[in-house]
Write a protein that holds these residues in place. Structure first.
Motif, PDB file in Angstrom:
ATOM      1  N   PRO A  92      27.065  47.959  47.362  1.00  0.00           N
ATOM      2  CA  PRO A  92      27.923  46.793  47.617  1.00  0.00           C
ATOM      3  C   PRO A  92      27.164  45.464  47.562  1.00  0.00           C
ATOM      4  O   PRO A  92      27.735  44.439  47.170  1.00  0.00           O
ATOM      5  CB  PRO A  92      28.482  47.032  49.025  1.00  0.00           C
ATOM      6  N   ILE A  93      25.900  45.478  47.943  1.00  0.00           N
ATOM      7  CA  ILE A  93      25.083  44.262  47.868  1.00  0.00           C
ATOM      8  C   ILE A  93      24.907  43.872  46.402  1.00  0.00           C
ATOM      9  O   ILE A  93      25.024  42.701  46.034  1.00  0.00           O
ATOM     10  CB  ILE A  93      23.709  44.471  48.540  1.00  0.00           C
ATOM     11  N   MET A  94      24.637  44.864  45.567  1.00  0.00           N
ATOM     12  CA  MET A  94      24.453  44.626  44.136  1.00  0.00           C
ATOM     13  C   MET A  94      25.754  44.099  43.516  1.00  0.00           C
ATOM     14  O   MET A  94      25.732  43.177  42.690  1.00  0.00           O
ATOM     15  CB  MET A  94      24.006  45.922  43.458  1.00  0.00           C
ATOM     16  N   VAL A  95      26.880  44.669  43.927  1.00  0.00           N
ATOM     17  CA  VAL A  95      28.176  44.200  43.418  1.00  0.00           C
ATOM     18  C   VAL A  95      28.413  42.755  43.842  1.00  0.00           C
ATOM     19  O   VAL A  95      28.841  41.917  43.040  1.00  0.00           O
ATOM     20  CB  VAL A  95      29.330  45.121  43.884  1.00  0.00           C
ATOM     21  N   ALA A  96      28.115  42.429  45.108  1.00  0.00           N
ATOM     22  CA  ALA A  96      28.292  41.059  45.581  1.00  0.00           C
ATOM     23  C   ALA A  96      27.414  40.091  44.800  1.00  0.00           C
ATOM     24  O   ALA A  96      27.874  39.007  44.402  1.00  0.00           O
ATOM     25  CB  ALA A  96      27.986  40.974  47.079  1.00  0.00           C
ATOM     26  N   ILE A 114      30.376  43.004  32.441  1.00  0.00           N
ATOM     27  CA  ILE A 114      31.285  43.145  33.565  1.00  0.00           C
ATOM     28  C   ILE A 114      31.154  44.557  34.131  1.00  0.00           C
ATOM     29  O   ILE A 114      30.741  45.477  33.439  1.00  0.00           O
ATOM     30  CB  ILE A 114      32.755  42.854  33.172  1.00  0.00           C
ATOM     31  N   MET A 115      31.518  44.706  35.391  1.00  0.00           N
ATOM     32  CA  MET A 115      31.503  46.018  36.029  1.00  0.00           C
ATOM     33  C   MET A 115      32.913  46.586  35.966  1.00  0.00           C
ATOM     34  O   MET A 115      33.878  45.905  36.328  1.00  0.00           O
ATOM     35  CB  MET A 115      31.040  45.896  37.481  1.00  0.00           C
ATOM     36  N   VAL A 116      33.000  47.833  35.492  1.00  0.00           N
ATOM     37  CA  VAL A 116      34.303  48.480  35.365  1.00  0.00           C
ATOM     38  C   VAL A 116      34.315  49.798  36.133  1.00  0.00           C
ATOM     39  O   VAL A 116      33.276  50.407  36.388  1.00  0.00           O
ATOM     40  CB  VAL A 116      34.684  48.735  33.882  1.00  0.00           C
ATOM     41  N   ASP A 117      35.501  50.227  36.467  1.00  0.00           N
ATOM     42  CA  ASP A 117      35.746  51.522  37.097  1.00  0.00           C
ATOM     43  C   ASP A 117      35.548  52.602  36.031  1.00  0.00           C
ATOM     44  O   ASP A 117      36.170  52.539  34.964  1.00  0.00           O
ATOM     45  CB  ASP A 117      37.190  51.510  37.621  1.00  0.00           C
ATOM     46  N   ARG A 118      34.669  53.559  36.294  1.00  0.00           N
ATOM     47  CA  ARG A 118      34.418  54.626  35.303  1.00  0.00           C
ATOM     48  C   ARG A 118      35.699  55.382  34.945  1.00  0.00           C
ATOM     49  O   ARG A 118      35.877  55.793  33.798  1.00  0.00           O
ATOM     50  CB  ARG A 118      33.413  55.641  35.840  1.00  0.00           C
ATOM     51  N   LYS A 119      36.558  55.598  35.927  1.00  0.00           N
ATOM     52  CA  LYS A 119      37.773  56.392  35.718  1.00  0.00           C
ATOM     53  C   LYS A 119      38.785  55.677  34.828  1.00  0.00           C
ATOM     54  O   LYS A 119      39.362  56.279  33.930  1.00  0.00           O
ATOM     55  CB  LYS A 119      38.400  56.740  37.069  1.00  0.00           C
ATOM     56  N   THR A 120      38.992  54.369  35.081  1.00  0.00           N
ATOM     57  CA  THR A 120      40.046  53.641  34.354  1.00  0.00           C
ATOM     58  C   THR A 120      39.514  52.745  33.243  1.00  0.00           C
ATOM     59  O   THR A 120      40.273  52.353  32.365  1.00  0.00           O
ATOM     60  CB  THR A 120      40.856  52.751  35.321  1.00  0.00           C
ATOM     61  N   GLY A 121      38.235  52.387  33.322  1.00  0.00           N
ATOM     62  CA  GLY A 121      37.677  51.450  32.352  1.00  0.00           C
ATOM     63  C   GLY A 121      38.064  50.007  32.622  1.00  0.00           C
ATOM     64  O   GLY A 121      37.726  49.117  31.849  1.00  0.00           O
ATOM     65  N   LYS A 122      38.760  49.771  33.728  1.00  0.00           N
ATOM     66  CA  LYS A 122      39.210  48.419  34.057  1.00  0.00           C
ATOM     67  C   LYS A 122      38.204  47.736  34.973  1.00  0.00           C
ATOM     68  O   LYS A 122      37.537  48.375  35.778  1.00  0.00           O
ATOM     69  CB  LYS A 122      40.581  48.460  34.728  1.00  0.00           C
ATOM     70  N   GLN A 123      38.130  46.405  34.850  1.00  0.00           N
ATOM     71  CA  GLN A 123      37.222  45.616  35.679  1.00  0.00           C
ATOM     72  C   GLN A 123      37.576  45.817  37.149  1.00  0.00           C
ATOM     73  O   GLN A 123      38.756  45.873  37.511  1.00  0.00           O
ATOM     74  CB  GLN A 123      37.292  44.142  35.297  1.00  0.00           C
ATOM     75  N   ILE A 124      36.536  45.918  37.989  1.00  0.00           N
ATOM     76  CA  ILE A 124      36.762  46.120  39.416  1.00  0.00           C
ATOM     77  C   ILE A 124      37.292  44.844  40.059  1.00  0.00           C
ATOM     78  O   ILE A 124      37.094  43.743  39.542  1.00  0.00           O
ATOM     79  CB  ILE A 124      35.479  46.599  40.147  1.00  0.00           C
ATOM     80  N   LYS A 125      37.962  45.011  41.196  1.00  0.00           N
ATOM     81  CA  LYS A 125      38.458  43.861  41.957  1.00  0.00           C
ATOM     82  C   LYS A 125      37.290  43.168  42.644  1.00  0.00           C
ATOM     83  O   LYS A 125      36.228  43.747  42.843  1.00  0.00           O
ATOM     84  CB  LYS A 125      39.454  44.330  43.031  1.00  0.00           C
ATOM     85  N   ARG A 126      37.510  41.944  43.050  1.00  0.00           N
ATOM     86  CA  ARG A 126      36.525  41.176  43.803  1.00  0.00           C
ATOM     87  C   ARG A 126      36.303  41.826  45.162  1.00  0.00           C
ATOM     88  O   ARG A 126      37.241  42.335  45.772  1.00  0.00           O
ATOM     89  CB  ARG A 126      37.008  39.740  44.027  1.00  0.00           C
TER      90      ARG A 126
END
Length: 149
Positions: A92-96, A114-126
């Motif tokens: 979470p620190i790295m994501v922040a 950009i960082m994406v969800d492996r399952k959906t391929g969509k960008q993660i939420k803030r």
């Protein structure tokens, strides 16, 4: 160059955290480990860091329990550096940091990743900080008190 004062005995959790993971190269090593790097040579190639500096940082990360050494997954005589549970908890620190960098470290239109969800391929939420009752908290909505209070 003056020797830096150790923060390992500070009563501040931020100071103690910085003592362990506050070095730029340390965070870049952790980032690479999160992206799958496991071998000294992989870290060295990715970061372009001098071998002596890399060796010191990797040793410290093992001593601090962020990484552990395991026999190489391919059965060779090498050892792999693997994130421990403590190391994975840096995520979470790295994501922040990544999200802050997306907002403030690039000029408009400048290429980045950009960082994406492996399952959906969509960008993660803030990332968001919420109170115990679910309210969204911002700067100025929190304070620090003694844990003994």
């Amino acid at each position: 160059m003056a020797k830096r004062t150790s923060l390992k005995d500070s009563t501040c959790p931020v100071a103690r955290s910085m003592e362990v993971i506050g070095d730029c190269w340390t965070m870049m090593i952790i980032r690479d480990a999160m992206l799958g790097a496991r071998r000294f040579g992989e870290f060295q190639k990715s970061l372009g860091l001098a071998k002596n500096i890399l060796a010191v940082r990797l040793k410290a990360l093992v001593e601090d329990g962020i990484l552990k050494l395991e026999p190489a997954a391919d059965g060779s005589a090498y050892q792999d550096y693997v994130l421990t549970e403590k190391g994975q908890a840096v995520h979470p620190i790295m994501v922040a940091l990544r999200q802050w960098g997306e907002d403030y470290a690039f000029k408009p239109g400048e290429p980045t990743t950009i960082m994406v969800d492996r399952k959906t391929g969509k960008q993660i939420k803030r990332l968001e900080l919420h109170a115990a009752d679910g309210r969204l908290l911002g700067y100025g909505d929190t304070t620090i008190v003694s844990s003994t209070a």
